[in-house]
Design a protein around this motif. Sequence first.
Motif, mmCIF file in Angstrom:
data_model
loop_
_atom_site.group_PDB
_atom_site.id
_atom_site.type_symbol
_atom_site.label_atom_id
_atom_site.label_comp_id
_atom_site.label_asym_id
_atom_site.label_seq_id
_atom_site.Cartn_x
_atom_site.Cartn_y
_atom_site.Cartn_z
ATOM 1 N N GLN A 234 0.835 -1.205 0.000
ATOM 2 C CA GLN A 234 0.000 0.000 0.000
ATOM 3 C C GLN A 234 0.867 1.250 0.000
ATOM 4 O OE1 GLN A 234 -2.352 -0.746 3.504
ATOM 5 N NE2 GLN A 234 -3.883 -1.941 2.402
ATOM 6 N N TRP A 235 1.943 1.218 0.788
ATOM 7 C CA TRP A 235 2.837 2.380 0.874
ATOM 8 C C TRP A 235 3.508 2.633 -0.482
ATOM 9 C CZ3 TRP A 235 8.191 3.055 0.456
ATOM 10 C CH2 TRP A 235 8.688 4.275 0.961
ATOM 11 N N CYS A 236 3.846 1.547 -1.183
ATOM 12 C CA CYS A 236 4.565 1.684 -2.451
ATOM 13 C C CYS A 236 3.652 2.023 -3.630
ATOM 14 C CB CYS A 236 5.289 0.372 -2.791
ATOM 15 S SG CYS A 236 6.787 0.060 -1.825
ATOM 16 N N SER A 237 2.343 1.869 -3.463
ATOM 17 C CA SER A 237 1.429 1.978 -4.606
ATOM 18 C C SER A 237 1.543 3.295 -5.375
ATOM 19 C CB SER A 237 -0.007 1.743 -4.150
ATOM 20 O OG SER A 237 -0.400 2.693 -3.173
ATOM 21 N N PRO A 238 1.802 4.446 -4.723
ATOM 22 C CA PRO A 238 1.905 5.684 -5.523
ATOM 23 C C PRO A 238 3.245 5.823 -6.243
ATOM 24 C CG PRO A 238 1.325 6.129 -3.200
ATOM 25 C CD PRO A 238 1.855 4.740 -3.277
ATOM 26 N N LEU A 239 4.215 4.978 -5.916
ATOM 27 C CA LEU A 239 5.561 5.148 -6.460
ATOM 28 C C LEU A 239 5.666 4.575 -7.867
ATOM 29 C CD1 LEU A 239 7.684 4.141 -3.334
ATOM 30 C CD2 LEU A 239 7.014 6.435 -4.057
ATOM 31 N N PRO A 240 6.510 5.159 -8.700
ATOM 32 C CA PRO A 240 6.717 4.614 -10.043
ATOM 33 C C PRO A 240 7.448 3.275 -9.964
ATOM 34 C CG PRO A 240 8.247 6.417 -9.609
ATOM 35 C CD PRO A 240 7.283 6.403 -8.471
ATOM 36 N N ALA A 242 9.847 2.204 -11.569
ATOM 37 C CA ALA A 242 11.295 2.300 -11.714
ATOM 38 C C ALA A 242 12.008 2.566 -10.399
ATOM 39 C CB ALA A 242 11.641 3.416 -12.706
ATOM 40 N N ASN A 243 11.260 2.930 -9.369
ATOM 41 C CA ASN A 243 11.877 3.188 -8.084
ATOM 42 C C ASN A 243 12.306 1.883 -7.416
ATOM 43 O OD1 ASN A 243 11.233 3.617 -4.843
ATOM 44 N ND2 ASN A 243 12.369 5.288 -5.788
ATOM 45 N N LEU A 244 13.312 1.966 -6.549
ATOM 46 C CA LEU A 244 13.855 0.783 -5.890
ATOM 47 C C LEU A 244 12.838 0.091 -4.996
ATOM 48 C CD1 LEU A 244 16.237 -1.023 -4.959
ATOM 49 C CD2 LEU A 244 16.794 0.760 -3.289
ATOM 50 N N TYR A 245 12.084 0.864 -4.212
ATOM 51 C CA TYR A 245 11.243 0.262 -3.178
ATOM 52 C C TYR A 245 10.132 -0.632 -3.719
ATOM 53 C CZ TYR A 245 13.682 3.021 0.356
ATOM 54 O OH TYR A 245 14.637 3.540 1.185
ATOM 55 N N PRO A 246 9.417 -0.257 -4.783
ATOM 56 C CA PRO A 246 8.426 -1.210 -5.309
ATOM 57 C C PRO A 246 9.057 -2.536 -5.728
ATOM 58 C CG PRO A 246 7.989 0.985 -6.159
ATOM 59 C CD PRO A 246 9.328 1.051 -5.461
ATOM 60 N N GLY A 247 10.278 -2.486 -6.254
ATOM 61 C CA GLY A 247 10.957 -3.716 -6.646
ATOM 62 C C GLY A 247 11.255 -4.602 -5.444
ATOM 63 N N ILE A 248 11.758 -3.980 -4.380
ATOM 64 C CA ILE A 248 12.020 -4.744 -3.160
ATOM 65 C C ILE A 248 10.731 -5.348 -2.624
ATOM 66 C CG2 ILE A 248 12.802 -4.574 -0.764
ATOM 67 C CD1 ILE A 248 14.703 -2.361 -1.631
ATOM 68 N N CYS A 249 9.686 -4.545 -2.619
ATOM 69 C CA CYS A 249 8.396 -5.008 -2.117
ATOM 70 C C CYS A 249 7.891 -6.188 -2.941
ATOM 71 C CB CYS A 249 7.396 -3.861 -2.131
ATOM 72 S SG CYS A 249 5.846 -4.232 -1.296
ATOM 73 N N ARG A 250 8.094 -6.135 -4.248
ATOM 74 C CA ARG A 250 7.633 -7.229 -5.098
ATOM 75 C C ARG A 250 8.383 -8.525 -4.802
ATOM 76 N NH1 ARG A 250 7.278 -3.145 -9.226
ATOM 77 N NH2 ARG A 250 5.069 -2.697 -9.570
ATOM 78 N N VAL A 251 9.675 -8.415 -4.514
ATOM 79 C CA VAL A 251 10.435 -9.623 -4.170
ATOM 80 C C VAL A 251 9.848 -10.273 -2.920
ATOM 81 C CG1 VAL A 251 12.657 -10.516 -3.384
ATOM 82 C CG2 VAL A 251 12.575 -8.871 -5.258
#
Length: 555
Positions: A234-240, A242-251
């Motif tokens: 939920q926190w990462c949802s507004p982020l693009p 390409a940003n690092l954090y959505p990628g980490i969250c997806r892992v």
Amino acid sequence: MVEIVDQTPPDRALVDKPLDVHAVGDWQATYDWFVAGKTNGELSGADLVALAEAAWWLGKIDESLDAFTRAHRIFVDVGQTADAAMAAFYLGLHTGLRGDVSKGAGWMRRCYHLLDEIPECAAHGFPLYLETAQALGRGDTDTAMASATRMHTLGRTLANTDLVAVGVLCEGKTLVALGQLDEGLALLDEAMLMVSTGEVTPFWSGAIYCHVMSVCHELTDLRRASEVTKSATQWCSPLPDANLYPGICRVHRAQVLQLHGSWDDAMTEALRAHADTVNVNSGVASDARYEVAEILRLRGDLAGAEESLRAAHELGADPQPGLALIRLAQGNTEAAASSIRTALADEHLSRSARSRLHLAQLEIAFAAGDLDTARRASAALTEAAQTHSGSGLAAAATRARGAVLLAEGKAVTALPVLRTACRQWQQLEAPYETARTRLLLAETYRGLGDDDAVALELDAAATVFERLGALPDIQRVAALRGASTAPGGLSTREIEVLRLIAAGNSNREIATALFLSERTVHRHVANVFTKLGVTSRSAATAYAFENGIVDPRRR
């Protein structure tokens, strides 16, 4: 390239608005404002930091590093040493995360040189974050705790909530590494509370989310992992993307999905995480590729799993225990056992990393007929799980104890232990692990002569394996369904060995027939003797004929 006039431009109309936008996290608006302002040629060091941060959040890493570098130069020129040190810190951090370790280390050294020139301030606290991580990486928990505590204390003294939160986080991670799980997890919860109440700035909020999710995965704490991952998503949802954090969250979401039996979704998340981070952070990309390898291995695509694992290794991931388990699935038990022994020789392994290796070692030891190693691995898992009840690690340790008892021919004693393990996995909503435990229960019931219970457990396990596409396990169910009831609690492999003994084969001849090493055959023979209560090959042969394991007409 934006031209720099001086530290404080005479007309602040250009930068006042983007700095306000930057404060509320509208990274695209911040970036667009500063880029549009390049014709004015008037950006201060603070403006460039804001531009650098906005570019970083948007995944424009080259532009971010360039802006931080120019900001650093301005801060040095105008004597803002603390700001120059912080710019160097972020350059070191982001450059290192991107995979350029030497350049990142160079920026960190520059940061320390600058900090030596000024009285203690908040800028002295943030490099302690990296010092803690490095100390934990080499197993130096004393240094890690000292750095974390200093960071926490400095944050309290200076009323800097970022330092307080990250200090608390690092203290918690160090306590977890020391095996003080209750105390460590309580501190991680405290750091998460500071994030959820908006006390921590976005960059460090993301860092805290990432570390807490990582600890949950290491401990196989599925409940906590699910909760934190949901919040982080939920926190990462507004982020693009390409940003690092959505990628980490997806892992981490992929890891949770895998454990909860959503393998297709887990694969999708892991592949997307790799694509989004491969040019941003090699560590995250490597974790994503490792997760892909795990799912492929469980589905029986060993070539694809090994290819993905090699890609993960090239990006910096430790290939174990995945590589050893691939070798085991390929039938190379000796190579698998050797790989795990080598991996466990690392004295700096964390408790959680060692536990993952012991889980693989247990599986490999059973395949090799090495009960002594299986007992040691099981004991290590039980010890590690004592401080963290209700976790996947506890369930795995319980199953390991039951599996060892079963291998020792103690089906009556193994039964309640394996039932408990099955219930623990069910409570964690981990269908694949529950199904694997059911296979052990089926073998146990077979040893006790309860054919109806055997069928029930195999049917339940098969339903899960077929839904997941777990081909090796589907084949194992088929083998167990086709196996005749074996007295003495013998495994399918041990029945094969006993039949060859009864046919008069030597250990060397058995090894050739079954494509095993003589050492592995020796262990299987010893286990057969132990389970049957015999001391010679002739007595084992007699038992085989008397109990229908070998056709009496072959006498």
